[in-house]
Design a protein around this motif. Structure first.
Motif, PDB file in Angstrom:
ATOM      1  N   SER A   1      -1.347   6.761 -12.133  1.00 43.32           N
ATOM      2  CA  SER A   1      -1.463   8.174 -12.531  1.00 43.32           C
ATOM      3  C   SER A   1      -1.185   8.392 -14.013  1.00 43.32           C
ATOM      4  CB  SER A   1      -0.474   9.022 -11.710  1.00 43.32           C
ATOM      5  OG  SER A   1       0.853   8.573 -11.907  1.00 43.32           O
TER       6      SER A   1
ATOM      7  N   SER B   1     -10.482   8.103  -4.852  1.00 39.31           N
ATOM      8  CA  SER B   1      -9.591   8.385  -3.710  1.00 39.31           C
ATOM      9  C   SER B   1      -9.982   7.475  -2.549  1.00 39.31           C
ATOM     10  CB  SER B   1      -9.701   9.854  -3.299  1.00 39.31           C
ATOM     11  OG  SER B   1     -11.031  10.155  -2.953  1.00 39.31           O
TER      12      SER B   1
ATOM     13  N   VAL C   1      -8.487   1.655   2.997  1.00 40.07           N
ATOM     14  CA  VAL C   1      -7.110   1.157   3.055  1.00 40.07           C
ATOM     15  C   VAL C   1      -6.997   0.012   4.053  1.00 40.07           C
ATOM     16  CG1 VAL C   1      -4.742   1.750   3.695  1.00 40.07           C
ATOM     17  CG2 VAL C   1      -6.079   3.329   2.310  1.00 40.07           C
TER      18      VAL C   1
ATOM     19  N   VAL D   1       0.832  -1.206   0.000  1.00 38.03           N
ATOM     20  CA  VAL D   1       0.000   0.000   0.000  1.00 38.03           C
ATOM     21  C   VAL D   1       0.867   1.256   0.000  1.00 38.03           C
ATOM     22  CG1 VAL D   1      -1.652   1.332   1.367  1.00 38.03           C
ATOM     23  CG2 VAL D   1      -1.980  -1.125   1.078  1.00 38.03           C
TER      24      VAL D   1
ATOM     25  N   SER E   1       2.545   5.872  -7.211  1.00 31.91           N
ATOM     26  CA  SER E   1       1.319   6.212  -7.963  1.00 31.91           C
ATOM     27  C   SER E   1       1.340   5.602  -9.357  1.00 31.91           C
ATOM     28  CB  SER E   1       1.130   7.727  -8.047  1.00 31.91           C
ATOM     29  OG  SER E   1       0.976   8.281  -6.770  1.00 31.91           O
TER      30      SER E   1
ATOM     31  N   GLN F   1      -6.563   4.220  -8.528  1.00 36.03           N
ATOM     32  CA  GLN F   1      -6.006   5.427  -9.141  1.00 36.03           C
ATOM     33  C   GLN F   1      -6.397   5.535 -10.613  1.00 36.03           C
ATOM     34  OE1 GLN F   1      -1.840   4.908  -8.347  1.00 36.03           O
ATOM     35  NE2 GLN F   1      -1.979   5.648  -6.225  1.00 36.03           N
TER      36      GLN F   1
ATOM     37  N   PHE G   1       1.116   4.174  -2.988  1.00 34.30           N
ATOM     38  CA  PHE G   1       0.816   5.602  -2.776  1.00 34.30           C
ATOM     39  C   PHE G   1       2.027   6.475  -3.108  1.00 34.30           C
ATOM     40  CE2 PHE G   1      -2.836   4.244  -0.076  1.00 34.30           C
ATOM     41  CZ  PHE G   1      -3.812   4.997  -0.715  1.00 34.30           C
TER      42      PHE G   1
ATOM     43  N   VAL H   1      -4.727  -0.536  -5.191  1.00 26.54           N
ATOM     44  CA  VAL H   1      -4.499   0.913  -5.214  1.00 26.54           C
ATOM     45  C   VAL H   1      -4.293   1.394  -6.655  1.00 26.54           C
ATOM     46  CG1 VAL H   1      -3.025   2.779  -4.392  1.00 26.54           C
ATOM     47  CG2 VAL H   1      -3.529   0.843  -2.891  1.00 26.54           C
TER      48      VAL H   1
END
Length: 527
Positions: free
Chosen positions: A151, A405, A411, A141, A148, A400, A145, A396
């Protein structure tokens, strides 16, 4: 006093304990020092001791070069299958031996360990596996984050849409896990497991015409794939039952022990074929890859996130935990299981790697048979550090991609669900992808995006498997350390008890001696 010392020295000399400087009676001199080992002899000794590891590493490297070289030649799909044929033989050999190895090792292991010690060992193993899986999930996790991976714009490969697993409710997934713990048929559990499917049923209203509703009703089906969880539970319980029988169960325990030893002999033969099989497995997989450049360009951050997370957990976290508990060099331990790790990378199956892992930890790292053959089959079933880490990164990543979000509760849900679902992840290639759907359903994300994960699963799943089997091996090493420490403590306590059991100043002895003296005195007076 001087004469007695001289007599002792003369006796030593007469018994052959003369000084090394003095010649022997027959004119033969005892050499003072052995001849020093030359560099070539030392290198030869090291190569002989690690020959299998060196051959396995060479097999992986040569396989990469063969795959890259053959990629330049246009091959048909049939010819690609032929390239990977020797590797397919290795996987078939390892899978052939899984069931007798798991069942016999667990039955003999559970029967040879005291039930109290068995419960303690099992509890410690499950605690270790749970903690390391939670740590792996947390790393996944955090890495997702930080990097990313979702993205960037990602193009979905259309040819993988049909491979997405079917939708399944979270509660049904966990109920299937419990059902598989108790198989209805042991023979079918060797090649099938229970899975829930759904059918739509119409339900009429009270008047029979209006208010017609459709209900999705679950029903059970048998899917291909070994139910290793059910076999593990049955073997442990059966071993405990044999121990309870006492003398009547000894014959069957000896049978399983002999079966287990014969299976390990077969494993030692298969190990020497492993470098060739791994070489062609790696070469065949590289030849199969299509349009690698565009795939890495779109999913490169996701791949890097998984690989970096696996490297952190496998090179730093697990060795660190091992060092904290045992104060031994963890990288020496890793070198001892390198052949098994390379096999895990080549086969992408923790269950198929289990026979070689048992052989490595017993012969190279000093883990006893009782520990390795009891803990490693359990670890291959319930310990999935690599799968949990990859599933958290994937969850995750998909969030994304869909611009969702994740809040704190989601989480935590990812962490808990990944840890719990990894227990039921089959020890087969791409087994973690099937349980990823459970996590996505739990946090409300679309399962159709799993097609992106499948596009690069051939690479990520291999590092997952390496991490899974590495965690199993370190767990066995830590448990062996605890068992040895307890044995030393118990041995020290026993020696102290034996020394202090009947001290010379015991009141019982003094009373008895006084009584004997008084009795003898009375006899003398009566005389």
């Amino acid at each position: 006093m001087a004469s007695t010392v001289d007599m002792i020295e003369s006796r030593k000399e007469s018994n052959g304990e003369a000084h090394l400087d003095e010649p022997m009676p027959n004119g033969l001199d005892i050499p003072k020092r052995s001849t020093p080992e030359t560099l070539s002899q030392r290198v030869l000794r090291i190569v002989r001791a690690n020959l299998l590891v060196i051959l396995t590493v060479a097999g992986v490297i040569v396989g990469v070069f063969i795959g890259l070289g053959v990629r330049n030649v246009t091959l048909t799909r049939t010819q690609v299958i032929y390239v990977g044929f020797p590797g397919e033989i290795l996987i078939r050999l390892l899978k052939m031996i899984i069931i007798p190895l798991v069942v016999c090792s667990l039955v003999s292991g559970a029967a040879s360990i005291d039930p109290k010690a068995l419960g303690k060992l099992g509890g410690l193993a499950m605690l270790f596996f749970l903690i390391t899986t939670l740590i792996a999930s947390s790393i996944g996790v955090v890495m997702a984050f930080i990097i990313s991976p979702g993205s960037v714009s990602v193009s979905k490969p259309p040819y993988l849409e049909e491979e997405v697993p079917a939708h399944k409710e979270v509660i049904d997934s966990f109920l299937d896990l419990i059902r598989n713990i108790f198989p209805s048929n042991l023979v079918s559990a060797a090649f099938q497991s229970y899975a829930t499917s759904y059918k739509l049923m119409k339900k009429n209203g009270t008047d029979g015409i209006t208010n017609i509703t459709v209900e999705k009703v679950p029903f059970g089906t048998d899917q291909d794939g070994m139910n290793i969880l059910g076999l593990v539970v049955f073997a442990i319980v059966f071993g405990v039952a044999l121990r309870k029988l006492g003398e009547e169960g000894e014959i069957l325990i000896k049978f399983f022990n002999a079966f287990n030893e014969a299976t390990m002999v077969l494993v030692s033969w298969i190990m020497w074929y492993a470098p060739i099989g791994i070489m062609f497995l790696v070469a065949g997989k590289i030849v199969e890859m299509e349009d690698v450049g565009s795939l890495f360009a779109s999913l490169g951050k996701y791949i890097a996130c998984c690989l970096i997370g696996h490297a952190i957990h496998g090179i730093l976290v697990l060795p660190g935990i091992y060092f904290i508990f045992t104060r031994k060099n963890p990288y020496t331990f890793l070198w001892g299981i390198f052949t098994a790790l390379a096999t895990a990378f080549g086969t992408s199956s923790s269950s198929a790697t289990l026979p070689l892992m048992m052989k490595c930890v017993e012969e190279k790292n000093g883990v006893s048979k009782q520990i390795s053959r009891f803990i490693l089959p359990i670890g291959a079933t319930v310990n999935m550090d690599g799968a949990a880490l990859f599933q958290c990164v994937a969850a995750v990543f998909i969030a994304q991609l869909n611009d969702v979000s994740l809040n704190f509760i989601q989480v935590i849900t990812i962490l808990v669900t990944a840890t719990a679902s990894s227990v039921g992840a089959a020890g087969i290639p791409a087994g973690g992808v099937l349980t990823l759907a459970i996590i996505l359903e739990a946090i409300g994300l679309p399962t159709s995006d799993i097609s992106l994960i499948l596009a690069v699963d051939w690479l990520v799943d291999r590092t997952c498997t390496v991490l899974n089997v590495e965690g199993d091996a370190f767990g066995a090493g830590i448990l062996q350390f605890f068992v040895d420490r307890d044995a030393k403590r118990n041995g020290a306590e026993l020696t102290e008890v034996r020394l202090e059991a009947v001290p010379e100043s015991s009141p019982l002895i003094s009373k008895r001696s006084d009584a004997q003296k008084s009795g003898s005195g009375e006899k003398e007076s009566s005389m």
